[in-house]
Design a protein around this motif. Sequence first.
Motif, PDB file in Angstrom:
ATOM      1  N   THR A  55       3.344   4.055   5.037  1.00 48.60           N
ATOM      2  CA  THR A  55       2.630   2.929   4.367  1.00 48.60           C
ATOM      3  C   THR A  55       3.679   2.231   3.495  1.00 48.60           C
ATOM      4  O   THR A  55       3.562   0.985   3.335  1.00 48.60           O
ATOM      5  N   TRP A  56       5.053   2.824   3.153  1.00 50.09           N
ATOM      6  CA  TRP A  56       5.665   2.120   2.352  1.00 50.09           C
ATOM      7  C   TRP A  56       6.559   0.843   3.306  1.00 50.09           C
ATOM      8  O   TRP A  56       6.785  -0.169   2.942  1.00 50.09           O
ATOM      9  N   LEU A  57       6.522   1.355   4.616  1.00 49.36           N
ATOM     10  CA  LEU A  57       7.178   0.352   5.451  1.00 49.36           C
ATOM     11  C   LEU A  57       6.420  -0.855   5.690  1.00 49.36           C
ATOM     12  O   LEU A  57       6.735  -1.913   5.817  1.00 49.36           O
ATOM     13  N   ALA A  58       4.934  -0.509   5.988  1.00 46.84           N
ATOM     14  CA  ALA A  58       4.059  -1.685   5.940  1.00 46.84           C
ATOM     15  C   ALA A  58       3.909  -2.460   4.802  1.00 46.84           C
ATOM     16  O   ALA A  58       3.744  -3.688   4.965  1.00 46.84           O
ATOM     17  N   SER A  59       3.974  -1.762   3.827  1.00 49.85           N
ATOM     18  CA  SER A  59       3.910  -2.557   2.390  1.00 49.85           C
ATOM     19  C   SER A  59       5.153  -3.580   2.028  1.00 49.85           C
ATOM     20  O   SER A  59       4.991  -4.579   1.476  1.00 49.85           O
ATOM     21  N   SER A  60       6.398  -3.133   2.700  1.00 55.26           N
ATOM     22  CA  SER A  60       7.466  -3.823   2.502  1.00 55.26           C
ATOM     23  C   SER A  60       7.986  -4.690   3.793  1.00 55.26           C
ATOM     24  O   SER A  60       8.884  -5.486   3.631  1.00 55.26           O
ATOM     25  N   ALA A  61       7.091  -4.636   4.921  1.00 57.61           N
ATOM     26  CA  ALA A  61       7.182  -5.409   6.077  1.00 57.61           C
ATOM     27  C   ALA A  61       7.425  -6.930   5.822  1.00 57.61           C
ATOM     28  O   ALA A  61       8.245  -7.604   6.520  1.00 57.61           O
ATOM     29  N   GLY A  62       6.552  -7.647   5.005  1.00 54.13           N
ATOM     30  CA  GLY A  62       6.438  -9.102   4.525  1.00 54.13           C
ATOM     31  C   GLY A  62       7.660  -9.512   3.960  1.00 54.13           C
ATOM     32  O   GLY A  62       8.612 -10.320   4.338  1.00 54.13           O
ATOM     33  N   LEU A  63       8.234  -8.395   3.036  1.00 54.90           N
ATOM     34  CA  LEU A  63       9.483  -8.576   2.444  1.00 54.90           C
ATOM     35  C   LEU A  63      10.869  -8.755   3.351  1.00 54.90           C
ATOM     36  O   LEU A  63      11.721  -9.412   3.170  1.00 54.90           O
ATOM     37  N   ILE A  89       5.667 -12.902  13.504  1.00 56.27           N
ATOM     38  CA  ILE A  89       6.441 -11.504  13.313  1.00 56.27           C
ATOM     39  C   ILE A  89       5.993 -10.523  12.241  1.00 56.27           C
ATOM     40  O   ILE A  89       6.078  -9.319  12.565  1.00 56.27           O
ATOM     41  N   SER A  90       5.281 -11.120  11.269  1.00 58.84           N
ATOM     42  CA  SER A  90       4.828 -10.005  10.245  1.00 58.84           C
ATOM     43  C   SER A  90       3.834  -9.405  10.842  1.00 58.84           C
ATOM     44  O   SER A  90       3.328  -8.180  10.434  1.00 58.84           O
ATOM     45  N   GLY A  91       2.884  -9.983  11.496  1.00 60.38           N
ATOM     46  CA  GLY A  91       1.511  -9.504  12.342  1.00 60.38           C
ATOM     47  C   GLY A  91       2.020  -8.394  13.271  1.00 60.38           C
ATOM     48  O   GLY A  91       1.301  -7.498  13.362  1.00 60.38           O
ATOM     49  N   LEU A  92       3.084  -8.671  14.089  1.00 58.24           N
ATOM     50  CA  LEU A  92       3.579  -7.818  15.016  1.00 58.24           C
ATOM     51  C   LEU A  92       3.995  -6.685  14.474  1.00 58.24           C
ATOM     52  O   LEU A  92       3.799  -5.586  14.941  1.00 58.24           O
ATOM     53  N   ILE A  97       3.658  -0.716  13.199  1.00 61.33           N
ATOM     54  CA  ILE A  97       3.298   0.349  12.049  1.00 61.33           C
ATOM     55  C   ILE A  97       2.022   0.935  12.158  1.00 61.33           C
ATOM     56  O   ILE A  97       1.811   2.184  12.191  1.00 61.33           O
ATOM     57  N   SER A  98       1.170   0.333  12.548  1.00 62.36           N
ATOM     58  CA  SER A  98      -0.228   0.962  12.898  1.00 62.36           C
ATOM     59  C   SER A  98      -0.330   1.660  14.094  1.00 62.36           C
ATOM     60  O   SER A  98      -0.709   2.791  14.091  1.00 62.36           O
TER      61      SER A  98
END
Length: 137
Positions: A55-63, A89-92, A97-98
């Motif tokens: 969850t942390w990785l998904a929330s910081s993926a855009g950053l 790349i953000s979507g990928l 992560i999902s």
Amino acid sequence: MSQRLLDGLPIENRPRPDASPARPRSRLGIWVTAAVLAWSLLAWSGYILVDPLLTWLASSAGLLVESGKDVATAMGAKEFVPIADTIGISGLLGQFISLLQLVLKPAIVVVWAIGALLLMATGLLFPRLRELIACRR
């Protein structure tokens, strides 16, 4: 008084069926139990920590993607930014992560089960190996 024989032993001298021979506790059994408990604690910790970490990785993926774009621009690889935007790349990263969220928990359970079975098997096989080695000497 006549003595009846059963299995070649007088009845009075036969061991009682309820009297089991005293067997000292095996140190190996204690070590195997401790190893299985430690392995289970490690697997349980991983199982519990998978969701918060992903969850942390998904929330910081855009950053992370934006930081990567900034680093690429600073290093002189300006052609990376339009390619990353085109690919999405953000979507990928979010889809990856999902996928990890879907796969990691069952994988942890399978790896734990295999490890626990191997630890228990070593507890059963080690005494036999020790006897085999002792017979060869």
